[in-house]
Design an enzyme around this catalytic site. Structure first.
Site, PDB file in Angstrom:
ATOM      1  N   HIS A 168       0.808  -1.487  -0.135  1.00 25.33           N
ATOM      2  CA  HIS A 168       0.144   0.121  -0.155  1.00 25.33           C
ATOM      3  C   HIS A 168       0.868   1.315  -0.114  1.00 25.33           C
ATOM      4  O   HIS A 168       1.155   1.833   1.060  1.00 25.33           O
ATOM      5  CB  HIS A 168      -0.833  -0.028   1.293  1.00 25.33           C
ATOM      6  N   PHE A 226     -24.244  -4.750  24.520  1.00 28.09           N
ATOM      7  CA  PHE A 226     -23.567  -3.894  23.898  1.00 28.09           C
ATOM      8  C   PHE A 226     -22.023  -3.995  23.572  1.00 28.09           C
ATOM      9  O   PHE A 226     -21.657  -2.945  22.891  1.00 28.09           O
ATOM     10  CB  PHE A 226     -24.041  -2.331  24.585  1.00 28.09           C
ATOM     11  N   HIS A 254      -2.603   0.698   6.587  1.00 29.58           N
ATOM     12  CA  HIS A 254      -2.437  -0.044   5.318  1.00 29.58           C
ATOM     13  C   HIS A 254      -1.100   1.155   4.813  1.00 29.58           C
ATOM     14  O   HIS A 254      -0.406   0.427   4.026  1.00 29.58           O
ATOM     15  CB  HIS A 254      -3.318   0.160   4.522  1.00 29.58           C
ATOM     16  N   GLY A 309      -4.804  -0.643  11.693  1.00 32.05           N
ATOM     17  CA  GLY A 309      -5.365  -1.499  10.263  1.00 32.05           C
ATOM     18  C   GLY A 309      -6.407  -1.118   9.972  1.00 32.05           C
ATOM     19  O   GLY A 309      -7.134  -0.648   9.032  1.00 32.05           O
ATOM     20  N   GLU A 338     -20.082   3.113  22.710  1.00 30.99           N
ATOM     21  CA  GLU A 338     -19.456   1.884  23.233  1.00 30.99           C
ATOM     22  C   GLU A 338     -18.082   1.362  22.375  1.00 30.99           C
ATOM     23  O   GLU A 338     -17.108   1.100  22.978  1.00 30.99           O
ATOM     24  CB  GLU A 338     -20.564   0.623  22.984  1.00 30.99           C
ATOM     25  N   ASN A 375      -6.676  12.847   0.005  1.00 29.31           N
ATOM     26  CA  ASN A 375      -6.369  12.556  -1.499  1.00 29.31           C
ATOM     27  C   ASN A 375      -7.478  12.222  -2.503  1.00 29.31           C
ATOM     28  O   ASN A 375      -7.444  12.051  -3.454  1.00 29.31           O
ATOM     29  CB  ASN A 375      -5.247  11.494  -1.576  1.00 29.31           C
ATOM     30  N   HIS A 435      -3.653   2.941  -4.896  1.00 25.71           N
ATOM     31  CA  HIS A 435      -3.844   2.639  -3.518  1.00 25.71           C
ATOM     32  C   HIS A 435      -3.008   1.477  -2.863  1.00 25.71           C
ATOM     33  O   HIS A 435      -2.315   1.459  -2.034  1.00 25.71           O
ATOM     34  CB  HIS A 435      -5.336   2.123  -3.167  1.00 25.71           C
ATOM     35  N   HIS A 439     -32.023  -7.024  24.562  1.00 30.63           N
ATOM     36  CA  HIS A 439     -31.151  -6.598  25.474  1.00 30.63           C
ATOM     37  C   HIS A 439     -30.453  -8.004  26.045  1.00 30.63           C
ATOM     38  O   HIS A 439     -29.549  -7.700  26.951  1.00 30.63           O
ATOM     39  CB  HIS A 439     -31.775  -5.628  26.516  1.00 30.63           C
TER      40      HIS A 439
END
Length: 726
Positions: A71, A490, A111, A164, A462, A235, A311, A526
């Site tokens: 990359h 959650f 990357h 990443g 969260e 970019n 890329h 939940h």
């Protein structure tokens, strides 16, 4: 050469080098909408900065093409930013990557790792040798290893956090900024700024679209983290094509609305000093974090510049040859840095040594002037949290919690440990009243109170909560041990952040309350039935599900003793019935017998809020003549670490039936038992007790299912018959 920024309009610099986005003029574009990708952006006579940019780009070309790709496009476009940061702006010491008061750089667009790797080599980090660099993108056959991973990994000196998954680095950077702000507020004294660390985070288009980044950006603005600089490599290209295919928002307006200062640089490809001026100006801006929108060209100077094709992948030889000739390099030679440019970068080794020596001198004077606070500061840097916490957990009387839900027990323990374990910090995602995490108003980390506070109000964020906590933990090993808190269900939202913490070996403690359908009337939305499976399977994430106060105390012992990864403590909302012979110290074994019966014909194994029903069922079965032993299973991870003799004593392999009982889908249990009573679907909006009856997981239901299972076995060997859901 001195660069000034004048005048100021709306709080932002207005000059050709650093301009407010409201009046910036974008570079000329071609008919296809992409910025001119040629090399004609250079001045007629190149200076040292220019040659350094070319040297960095040419090095990245070599890294990218050496093993057939990588990359490289963003890294090439960001080269001038790298020179500005690593040569002119950041405080760091290549001789000691772990210097405590260094500025932290986070590559959220991970990357583009070769950008970081190349700069670490050029500036003289000892471990970033040319041989290591050549390993980037290699097949790594026959056991070959390199520190040049496809994405940066925290274990390698010179890398602050593992990045990443896009957006994670932005959230980590917010955590690092919180850590620095907190330490500065606690330990700096007039004339003694022993904590000055600033956080610089590089981001691409993708990071700024990720939910975790937006959550973290919002919180950073609310907290007014003016030691944080987010640099946008703008970019205008993503993996699939032009950015405007998928996003046409006004990012600067969004950042301002989120409480950030915004600066914009029209040419981030060539003008190093424009970037330097902006970043130095950013230091003077107070009360808000700073967003620097820098226009670049992906794959600058190549035949795919400004397109998604830049890329990743190798670059054309013609463009590389042209770039090397501009720098006075031999196009036929690879992985060779021009001596002048190498010395330009390597000067940072001397500068870094001087910076750290200057800091050491300040700390020595600080110790003489403020000996008590300096001693505390040293303990924080060393991660020395004493042993008072262990005394509390070893000596606290567990009987006082009889009939108390594990979430309530956990709340009491957290309150007691908060003062005894100074590294503890963090908070919850707007559910702390339900999570039972108490705090004082004076201990809140917020500009309206103090940055010295240790309790963080994360709001309903969260995912960011988990990822920000990773950043806090990464600041310095042991200096901070963050906690998070929300309902277990959650932690689905938080899962990518929790996973990155486990992957990165960062000690964070997660309180997951309301951990079953016992949660009740909120219903199946939940009520977790499958979430445990993710976390029990996650490597280096310790998942502990205590059944009562004794085991909750034991869970804390293990969590605070683990310095190389996160722990999740799964907690029940409601009180449960009695469970005999639980033991805080036995939790370290992971699984242990709480009711031994000689000649037992069946074993029941359970944990958490279902264990008391298993105990009651076992008593009924034994009274009827079916001798039944009971095993508590708070942590399979710790059980798996016991020797075979112990494991076989708990779960015999002689064919005697062993039945697990838990309010979850039974994905884990088959490794240990011969049959499982668990969930096959989702929960139901009903009371705690009616749900256990509805799903046949109360004492009556357990007993009925066990009797049916034993009848089906007809005295046969349960191991040979194989695991089954009953």
């Amino acid at each position: 050469m001195t660069h000034t920024v004048t005048p100021i309009i709306n709080g932002f610099p207005k000059n050709p080098k650093a301009v407010d986005s409201a009046s910036s003029t974008p570079p000329a574009t071609l008919e296809n909408g992409h910025i001119n990708s040629g090399m004609n952006g250079w001045r007629q006579e190149l200076d040292d900065d220019d040659y350094a940019v070319l040297a960095l780009r040419n090095f990245i070309f070599d890294i990218c093409n050496h093993n057939g790709g990588g990359h490289g496009g963003s890294a090439i476009g960001m080269a001038a930013i790298g020179v500005a940061l690593y040569k002119h702006v950041m405080r760091y010491n290549p001789n000691n990557p772990d210097w405590f008061d260094r500025d932290r750089f986070v590559l959220s667009n991970g990357h583009a790792a070769m950008f970081l790797y190349a700069l670490n080599h050029l500036t003289g980090f000892d471990n970033w040798t040319m041989d290591e660099i050549k390993g980037y993108g290699s097949a790594k056959t026959n056991g070959y290893t390199t520190i040049c991973h496809a994405h940066p990994e925290i274990e390698v000196p010179g890398v602050e956090v593992t990045t990443g998954p896009l957006g994670q680095g932005i959230a980590n950077s917010v955590g690092l900024a919180i850590a620095s702000k907190n330490l500065a507020a606690r330990y700096n004294r007039p004339g003694f700024d022993v904590v000055q660390s600033r956080i610089y985070c590089m981001s691409g288009d993708g990071c700024l679209m990720e939910g975790v980044a937006l959550e973290a950006i919002s919180l950073a603005g609310s907290l007014q983290l003016d030691n944080l600089v987010l640099i946008y490599d703008n970019n205008q290209v993503t993996c699939d094509g032009p950015l405007d295919w998928i996003n046409t928002e006004d990012v600067n307006a969004k950042m301002r609305a989120s409480g950030w200062h915004v600066l914009e640089i029209a040419d981030g490809c060539h003008d190093v000093q424009a970037i330097v001026s902006s970043l130095r100006f950013a230091r003077t801006l107070k009360g808000k974090p700073v967003f620097v929108n820098i226009r670049t060209v992906i794959g600058l100077g190549t035949n795919v510049a400004g397109t998604h094709k830049a890329h990743h992948g190798a670059f054309d030889n013609g463009s590389i040859e042209h770039s090397k000739r501009m720098a006075g390099q031999d196009p036929s030679v690879t992985h060779m840095i021009p001596q002048d440019s190498l010395m330009y970068f390597r000067e940072r080794k001397l500068h870094g040594k001087w910076l750290e020596a200057e800091w050491d001198d300040i700390v020595r004077k600080y110790e003489n002037t403020h000996p008590d606070v300096a001693a505390d500061f040293l303990r924080a840097r060393k991660g020395d949290n004493g042993t008072a916490w262990l005394d509390i957990l070893s000596e606290i009387d567990g009987t006082q919690f009889k009939g108390t839900a594990t979430r309530d027990v956990n709340g009491v323990l957290t309150e007691k440990l908060w003062s005894a374990y100074p590294a503890l910090c963090g908070g919850g995602a707007d559910l702390v009243n339900s999570n039972k995490v108490s705090y004082t108003e004076s201990d809140v980390f917020h500009p309206s109170v103090s940055y010295a506070g240790r309790y963080i109000r994360y709001g309903i964020r969260e995912h960011a909560m988990a990822s920000i906590s990773n950043g806090i933990a990464a600041y310095c090993p042991g200096t901070f041990v963050p906690i998070t808190a929300t309902f277990l269900i959650f932690y689905i939202y938080a899962a990518p952040g929790v996973r990155m913490g486990a992957l990165s070996h960062l000690p964070v403690i997660h309180f997951a309350t309301h951990d079953s359908f016992a949660e009740g009337q909120n219903g199946p939305t939940h009520q977790p039935v499958e979430v445990d499976s993710l976390y029990r399977a996650m490597p280096n994430l310790t998942y502990i599900r205590p059944c009562d106060a004794e085991e909750t105390i034991g869970a804390w012992m293990l969590a605070l003793s683990k310095g190389d990864g996160p722990t999740m403590i799964s907690l029940g909302r409601d009180p449960t019935g009695p469970v005999p012979l639980t033991n805080r110290f036995s939790v370290a074994k992971g699984v242990y017998v709480i009711k031994e019966v000689p000649g037992a014909q069946v074993t029941l194994a359970s944990c958490g809020t279902n264990l008391h029903y298993a105990v009651a069922a076992a008593e009924s079965l034994s009274k009827s003549g079916l001798l039944t032993r009971v095993v508590s299973c708070p942590s399979f991870e710790h059980f798996d670490k016991q020797d075979k003799e112990y494991r076989d004593s708990v779960f015999p392999l002689d064919g005697t039936p062993i039945v697990s009982i838990e309010e979850y889908v039974a994905t884990t249990w088959a490794r240990y038992v011969t049959a499982s009573i668990g969930m096959r679907g989702y929960g139901y909006s009903a009371s705690n007790y009616s749900n256990y009856d509805r799903f046949g997981m109360d004492a009556k239901g357990i007993e009925e299912r066990v009797r049916k299972y034993l009848k089906e076995l007809a005295g046969g060997n349960a191991r040979i018959a194989g695991w089954r859901q009953i």
